[in-house]
Design a protein around this motif. Sequence first.
Motif, mmCIF file in Angstrom:
data_model
loop_
_atom_site.group_PDB
_atom_site.id
_atom_site.type_symbol
_atom_site.label_atom_id
_atom_site.label_comp_id
_atom_site.label_asym_id
_atom_site.label_seq_id
_atom_site.Cartn_x
_atom_site.Cartn_y
_atom_site.Cartn_z
ATOM 1 N N TYR A 1 53.759 32.150 51.269
ATOM 2 C CA TYR A 1 54.528 33.302 51.687
ATOM 3 C C TYR A 1 53.824 34.604 51.313
ATOM 4 N N HIS A 2 53.509 34.759 50.038
ATOM 5 C CA HIS A 2 52.947 36.026 49.573
ATOM 6 C C HIS A 2 51.625 36.348 50.268
ATOM 7 N N GLU A 3 50.776 35.345 50.403
ATOM 8 C CA GLU A 3 49.479 35.553 51.039
ATOM 9 C C GLU A 3 49.648 35.896 52.518
ATOM 10 N N VAL A 4 50.587 35.238 53.168
ATOM 11 C CA VAL A 4 50.841 35.477 54.593
ATOM 12 C C VAL A 4 51.332 36.909 54.804
ATOM 13 N N ILE A 5 52.261 37.347 53.980
ATOM 14 C CA ILE A 5 52.788 38.707 54.107
ATOM 15 C C ILE A 5 51.693 39.721 53.787
ATOM 16 N N GLU A 6 50.957 39.503 52.717
ATOM 17 C CA GLU A 6 49.887 40.437 52.328
ATOM 18 C C GLU A 6 48.841 40.582 53.432
ATOM 19 N N ALA A 7 48.521 39.486 54.088
ATOM 20 C CA ALA A 7 47.509 39.508 55.144
ATOM 21 C C ALA A 7 48.079 39.905 56.506
ATOM 22 N N PRO A 10 50.562 36.154 61.266
ATOM 23 C CA PRO A 10 51.636 35.451 61.968
ATOM 24 C C PRO A 10 51.591 33.962 61.600
ATOM 25 N N SER A 11 52.728 33.421 61.186
ATOM 26 C CA SER A 11 52.733 32.057 60.650
ATOM 27 C C SER A 11 54.002 31.299 60.963
ATOM 28 N N ILE A 12 53.849 29.983 60.937
ATOM 29 C CA ILE A 12 54.975 29.065 60.981
ATOM 30 C C ILE A 12 55.073 28.470 59.589
ATOM 31 N N CYS A 13 56.221 28.604 58.960
ATOM 32 C CA CYS A 13 56.408 28.104 57.605
ATOM 33 C C CYS A 13 57.264 26.839 57.642
ATOM 34 N N LEU A 14 56.793 25.813 56.949
ATOM 35 C CA LEU A 14 57.542 24.570 56.769
ATOM 36 C C LEU A 14 57.865 24.478 55.282
ATOM 37 N N PRO A 15 58.949 25.118 54.826
ATOM 38 C CA PRO A 15 59.221 25.190 53.398
ATOM 39 C C PRO A 15 59.505 23.819 52.789
ATOM 40 N N ASN A 16 59.028 23.646 51.576
ATOM 41 C CA ASN A 16 59.313 22.436 50.805
ATOM 42 C C ASN A 16 60.751 22.551 50.322
ATOM 43 N N MET A 17 61.602 21.663 50.775
ATOM 44 C CA MET A 17 63.022 21.720 50.434
ATOM 45 C C MET A 17 63.352 20.910 49.185
ATOM 46 N N ASP A 22 61.497 26.420 42.730
ATOM 47 C CA ASP A 22 60.944 27.320 43.733
ATOM 48 C C ASP A 22 61.740 27.205 45.025
ATOM 49 N N ASP A 23 62.560 28.199 45.316
ATOM 50 C CA ASP A 23 63.373 28.181 46.527
ATOM 51 C C ASP A 23 62.570 28.778 47.684
ATOM 52 N N GLN A 24 61.683 27.963 48.223
ATOM 53 C CA GLN A 24 60.796 28.421 49.290
ATOM 54 C C GLN A 24 61.580 28.852 50.529
ATOM 55 N N PHE A 25 62.639 28.120 50.837
ATOM 56 C CA PHE A 25 63.409 28.445 52.040
ATOM 57 C C PHE A 25 64.012 29.845 51.950
ATOM 58 N N SER A 26 64.593 30.198 50.817
ATOM 59 C CA SER A 26 65.201 31.530 50.675
ATOM 60 C C SER A 26 64.161 32.633 50.809
ATOM 61 N N ARG A 27 63.022 32.444 50.173
ATOM 62 C CA ARG A 27 61.968 33.455 50.223
ATOM 63 C C ARG A 27 61.474 33.621 51.663
ATOM 64 N N CYS A 28 61.210 32.512 52.325
ATOM 65 C CA CYS A 28 60.697 32.579 53.703
ATOM 66 C C CYS A 28 61.748 33.088 54.679
ATOM 67 N N SER A 29 63.011 32.862 54.371
ATOM 68 C CA SER A 29 64.075 33.338 55.247
ATOM 69 C C SER A 29 64.077 34.856 55.368
ATOM 70 N N VAL A 30 63.689 35.538 54.294
ATOM 71 C CA VAL A 30 63.589 36.997 54.347
ATOM 72 C C VAL A 30 62.577 37.396 55.419
ATOM 73 N N ALA A 31 61.437 36.720 55.435
ATOM 74 C CA ALA A 31 60.412 37.010 56.429
ATOM 75 C C ALA A 31 60.887 36.635 57.830
#
Length: 88
Positions: A1-7, A10-17, A22-31
């Motif tokens: 997430y952080h690297e994608v936003i910094e750079a 455009p990305s497709i994220c498949l969060p580890n549920m 680490d709540d990857q889904f919540s973080r990626c949901s913001v994006a």
Amino acid sequence: YHEVIEAGLPSICLPNMNTGMDDQFSRCSVAAQSGAMVVLKNRSKEKIAIAISRMMDENTRAAMRSNAMKLRKKNGNSEVAEWILLQS
């Protein structure tokens, strides 16, 4: 997430549920809500194909880059790099 936003990438994220802390889904949901990333919580071949098709559109990618840049936060890296270069 952080690297994608910094750079602004455009990305497709498949969060580890299945992470404990680490709540990857919540973080990626913001994006995703900001239009900076496509997030697939429940994956299927059809959903992945639709996401890839969406990513193939140049206008979509341009909008995602722009939206990602709006999510960037300053972290001092540019200032530190500039300071280091001035030391020589």
